[in-house]
Design a protein around this motif. Structure first.
Motif, short mmCIF file in Angstrom:
data_model
loop_
_atom_site.label_atom_id
_atom_site.label_comp_id
_atom_site.label_asym_id
_atom_site.label_seq_id
_atom_site.Cartn_x
_atom_site.Cartn_y
_atom_site.Cartn_z
N VAL A 152 -8.93 -0.04 7.75
CA VAL A 152 -9.27 0.51 6.45
C VAL A 152 -8.01 0.76 5.62
CG1 VAL A 152 -11.42 1.59 7.23
CG2 VAL A 152 -9.27 2.86 7.39
N LEU A 153 -8.21 0.76 4.32
CA LEU A 153 -7.16 1.13 3.37
C LEU A 153 -7.46 2.55 2.91
CD1 LEU A 153 -4.70 -0.09 1.82
CD2 LEU A 153 -6.29 -0.58 -0.05
N VAL A 154 -6.49 3.44 3.07
CA VAL A 154 -6.72 4.87 2.86
C VAL A 154 -5.73 5.42 1.85
CG1 VAL A 154 -6.67 7.12 3.99
CG2 VAL A 154 -7.60 5.16 5.21
N ARG A 155 -6.24 6.27 0.96
CA ARG A 155 -5.35 7.02 0.07
C ARG A 155 -5.04 8.34 0.76
NH1 ARG A 155 -3.86 6.37 -4.85
NH2 ARG A 155 -5.50 4.85 -5.28
N PRO A 159 0.80 -1.23 0.00
CA PRO A 159 0.00 0.00 0.00
C PRO A 159 0.83 1.28 0.00
CG PRO A 159 -0.97 -1.60 1.50
CD PRO A 159 0.33 -2.18 1.02
N ARG A 160 1.87 1.34 0.83
CA ARG A 160 2.62 2.59 0.95
C ARG A 160 3.36 2.94 -0.34
NH1 ARG A 160 5.96 -1.03 3.82
NH2 ARG A 160 8.09 -1.17 2.97
N LYS A 161 3.62 1.93 -1.20
CA LYS A 161 4.33 2.19 -2.45
C LYS A 161 3.44 2.92 -3.46
CE LYS A 161 8.22 -0.13 -1.55
NZ LYS A 161 9.58 0.47 -1.57
N VAL A 162 2.14 2.84 -3.26
CA VAL A 162 1.20 3.50 -4.17
C VAL A 162 0.38 4.54 -3.41
CG1 VAL A 162 1.07 1.68 -5.90
CG2 VAL A 162 -0.37 1.54 -3.86
N ASN A 163 1.01 5.12 -2.38
CA ASN A 163 0.40 6.21 -1.61
C ASN A 163 -0.87 5.76 -0.88
OD1 ASN A 163 0.69 8.84 -0.69
ND2 ASN A 163 -0.80 9.64 -2.16
N LEU A 164 -0.90 4.50 -0.47
CA LEU A 164 -2.00 3.98 0.33
C LEU A 164 -1.45 3.51 1.67
CD1 LEU A 164 -3.89 1.82 -2.33
CD2 LEU A 164 -4.52 4.09 -1.54
N VAL A 165 -2.26 3.64 2.70
CA VAL A 165 -1.87 3.14 4.02
C VAL A 165 -3.01 2.35 4.62
CG1 VAL A 165 -0.22 4.99 4.49
CG2 VAL A 165 -2.61 5.27 5.15
N LYS A 169 -1.44 19.08 7.21
CA LYS A 169 -1.68 17.81 7.89
C LYS A 169 -2.28 16.80 6.91
CE LYS A 169 -2.23 19.86 12.46
NZ LYS A 169 -3.12 20.03 13.64
N PRO A 170 -1.92 15.53 7.05
CA PRO A 170 -2.41 14.54 6.09
C PRO A 170 -3.91 14.33 6.17
CG PRO A 170 -1.24 13.47 7.90
CD PRO A 170 -1.05 14.93 8.07
N GLU A 171 -4.54 14.30 5.01
CA GLU A 171 -5.95 13.93 4.89
C GLU A 171 -6.02 12.74 3.94
OE1 GLU A 171 -8.62 17.00 3.80
OE2 GLU A 171 -8.06 18.33 5.46
N GLY A 172 -7.21 12.14 3.89
CA GLY A 172 -7.34 11.01 3.00
C GLY A 172 -8.78 10.60 2.79
N ARG A 173 -8.95 9.61 1.95
CA ARG A 173 -10.27 9.02 1.72
C ARG A 173 -10.13 7.51 1.78
NH1 ARG A 173 -12.47 10.93 -3.77
NH2 ARG A 173 -11.51 12.90 -3.13
N ILE A 174 -11.17 6.85 2.23
CA ILE A 174 -11.13 5.40 2.40
C ILE A 174 -11.33 4.73 1.04
CG2 ILE A 174 -12.33 3.43 3.44
CD1 ILE A 174 -12.97 5.27 5.81
N VAL A 175 -10.37 3.88 0.69
CA VAL A 175 -10.44 3.12 -0.55
C VAL A 175 -11.25 1.84 -0.33
CG1 VAL A 175 -9.09 1.87 -2.28
CG2 VAL A 175 -8.25 4.05 -1.36
N ARG A 176 -11.00 1.19 0.81
CA ARG A 176 -11.69 -0.08 1.10
C ARG A 176 -11.61 -0.37 2.59
NH1 ARG A 176 -10.09 -5.47 1.16
NH2 ARG A 176 -7.95 -4.97 0.54
#
Length: 725
Positions: free
Chosen positions: A111-114, A65-71, A123-130
């Protein structure tokens, strides 16, 4: 077949060698996997995606995940619909998830987050991918029914979405009752979750229903399966003569237990002997739970699931069935009991000179309480001393040894936070009579010092022999947290010297000693504690920062903590004639990481449930005092208001800045105070003020105060309503 064709091998390959997203065919080629093993590879990839370790992209390509900007992380939801995802990384910042991107998740889900930078801040924000893993399969809450539809309002306000209950899934529940529902469909972007009522707990306000609500809310297993109870009942209720074999006989030793007044399970007993020239020998005997609970057996499996006993006011949810916890494993007075004993010899400075460990049999002479011990060794109560007879001289020796051990810990820098806890006083019907500040006497410290000494001795013994062990570890605070704390202290003209971004525990303890008795003492204790990492169980020995201990484990409470039972088994194996074989050591090395993660998670769950029940009891108690006035002390200041601790009852509430209608108040963060714009009135930590209980929200666990004399519902405009988040 390639040796790399397992989950660990695939993870290692992606960590070290995968330079871009790969298809299954490319992965197979890199790992040397043939056509015959292709199904196994695909199954492993599916498993890793399910666990959130890998992510599957378009074109059926896989990557970390972290390699494609997902955590991947756990989401903590706020009642207003937004959330924060914690990645678990030591220095990682939580990722803010706006409400519009969080509807498919529920509090606690993995959750998997972009991740991306926020529009309004860095500050980091994101959206839930799955959603990778759901935290809840059932929910507890209040059932509400109208003519057209029915729904469940979750008891946990962080589970902000109501659960729709279809007509055929309502059972016999009545509107307003507290129920448990199974989740049949989880939330989506456009739909609320749906569920079926599987249990009716009863009416709100019933003390038993309130306890059950929190039990279900935290997923605590509170009923033992029938087969577990049956297995426990098969164990004899008394020690059999043949069980003495291979054990040292300590029945003639003057051994006692020291616990709270309401304790029913006694898993530690102590004895001492003055050996002259300042030397004192200490025996710490711990219930030999491992003798009765077979590893891998049905009782053991249930204990592992529970991980720990959970303590509520007037109630315990035990890790072991009562036949064991309060019966054959409990070191009750005047009966034989099987134990694992740590025997230690200390010199006049409290230095441990020698230690020995062995299975034994004891017969406790007395079940003492902290109050009784305090009466004798602190207050000199002649009546209590006379009643206890031969026990009193032994207690005097114990006091001497405990003082030496305490001083030795102080000198090496062990931290001692002075944060008293609330004690809920219940009547015979389980209703709250009072909420008082929990008292800690030297009697408590005496027992703690002996348990700490035994824990360190066992950990040191096993560590020196390079035997895999489940340590109790506490990592140092991060450099970032220490720098923030350093800046915080500067506002009180206090200094904290950092060396390469770190600090010695001794320096922190000296700071605590320096602020003792000052108005800001409690706040500084709390801020320091919040900056600390949480202690946990791990096979990696990183030491215990808070105790300034190099080797430390939990050995002294196997009745109520599963890690202690694990340590007992390891110690028993190490003490055997042949010791632990290499095969057994390898098995421990493989199994201990998972045990550490599981038991640490169970401990956190228990702590959250215990805090929740105390907060609930405080609110229930204060409902009857709405409209009444009390003297209080400002214990904290934030932009949104003042935290006020009442003098009469040991509880805290919030006085919102919006209720201060006489002026516009501004928060001076560096001085931790509110100052009126025109009248220059100041509110700061330590000030005594008179407050009125304006409102108690039991459901939200929130107590609101206003200044005495303020008109009802006074307001000067809405402010950030996050003081209770």
């Amino acid at each position: 077949m390639s040796d790399a064709l397992n989950v660990e091998g695939i993870i290692e390959f992606f960590e070290k060698n995968a330079r871009h997203p790969l298809t299954p065919e490319e992965i197979a080629r890199h790992l040397g996997v043939g056509r015959r093993d292709k199904k196994r590879l695909l199954a492993h990839l599916d498993e890793l995606v399910e666990r959130g370790i890998l992510v599957q992209l378009k074109g059926r390509r896989y990557a970390l995940p972290r390699k494609v900007n997902l955590v991947t992380g756990t989401i903590s939801m706020h009642r207003d619909g937004y959330g924060f995802v914690s990645t678990g990384e030591p220095e990682g910042k939580d990722i803010f998830i706006p409400a519009r991107f969080a509807r498919e998740a529920m509090h606690g889900d993995q959750v998997l987050v972009r991740a991306e930078r926020g529009i309004r801040s860095d500050k980091p924000e994101g959206r839930i991918v799955r959603v990778v893993q759901r935290a809840h399969q059932t929910l507890v809450g209040r059932f509400e029914q109208t003519r057209k539809f029915a729904y469940l309002v979750p008891s946990d306000p962080r589970l902000g979405q109501d659960i729709v209950i279809p007509r055929n899934a309502r059972g016999k529940a009545r509107s307003g009752q507290i129920v448990v529902a199974r989740i049949d469909s989880f939330p989506s972007k456009n739909r609320n979750p749906e569920g079926t009522i599987i249990e009716v707990l009863g009416d709100p306000g019933d003390p038993e229903v309130e306890v059950l609500t929190i039990i279900h809310q935290h997923g605590l297993p509170h009923r033992f399966p029938g087969e577990v109870l049956a297995a426990a009942e098969e164990i004899p209720g008394e020690v059999l003569p043949e069980e003495f074999s291979g054990r040292e006989d300590l029945r003639d030793l003057l051994t006692v237990t020291i616990d709270g007044e309401t304790a029913k399970d006694f898993d530690d007993a102590v004895a001492v002997r003055d050996e002259g020239q300042g030397r004192i020998r200490l025996w710490v005997s711990i219930a030999d739970v491992g003798h009765y609970v077979t590893e891998g057996g049905i009782i053991d499996r249930e204990a592992y699931v529970r991980g720990t006993s959970v303590y509520f006011p007037g109630r315990c949810i035990p890790m072991l069935p009562e036949h064991l916890s309060n019966g054959i494993c409990s070191l009750n007075p005047d009966v034989e009991r099987l134990v694992m004993t740590a025997e230690m010899l200390f010199d006049a400075e409290g230095v441990r000179l020698e230690s020995r460990f062995y299975p034994a049999v004891i017969r406790s002479r007395a079940r003492l309480t902290y109050t009784q011990v305090r009466a004798m060794i602190e207050l000199g109560d002649t009546e209590e001393i006379s009643r206890q007879g031969e026990v009193y001289p032994a207690l005097q020796v114990m006091k001497t040894l405990a003082e030496r051990l305490q001083e030795r810990r102080r000198l090496r820098g062990s931290l001692d936070f002075d944060l008293p806890e609330a004690e809920i006083v219940l009547d015979l019907q389980g209703n709250i009579e009072d909420i008082v500040r929990g008292e800690r006497y030297f009697a408590h410290r005496l027992v703690e010092e002996f348990m700490l000494a035994a824990n360190e001795a066992v950990a040191g013994f096993l560590s020196a022999r390079e035997i895999p062990l489940l340590y109790r570890v506490h990592e140092p605070p991060s450099a970032e947290k220490l720098q923030q704390f350093q800046e915080f202290l500067s506002h009180f003209n206090l200094k904290l010297s950092l060396r390469q971004g770190q600090v010695a525990p001794r320096d922190l303890q000296q700071l605590l000693d320096q602020v003792a008795g000052r108005p800001e003492e409690r706040m500084i204790n709390q801020v320091m504690l919040r900056g600390m990492k949480q202690a946990c169980y791990s096979p990696e020995n990183v030491g215990h920062f808070g105790l300034a201990a190099h080797d430390y484990c939990h050995f002294t409470s196997p009745i109520r903590r599963y890690p202690d039972l694990v340590v007992h088994r390891i110690l028993r194996g190490a003490l055997g004639k042949k010791g632990l074989s290499e095969h057994e050591k390898q098995r421990l090395a493989q199994t201990l990481p998972e045990i550490g993660e599981q038991t640490s998670a169970r401990e956190r769950r228990a702590m959250e449930a215990e805090r929740d029940i105390v907060a609930l009891k405080k609110c229930q108690f204060m409902v009857q005092h709405q409209g009444e006035s009390f003297a209080g002390i400002i214990s904290g200041v934030q932009a949104f208001g003042l935290f006020v601790e009442l003098k009469e009852f040991f509880l805290e509430g919030l006085l919102r800045v919006s209720s201060l209608g006489d002026d516009f108040y501004h928060f001076e963060e560096e001085r931790h105070r509110l100052v009126g714009e025109h009248g220059r009135r100041v509110f700061q930590i330590g000030d005594e003020i008179q407050v009125r209980v304006e409102h108690v929200d039991v459901e939200r666990r929130q107590i609101d105060f206003v200044l005495e004399g303020a008109p009802p519902a006074a307001a000067q405009g809405d402010v950030a309503d996050d003081g209770d988040s």
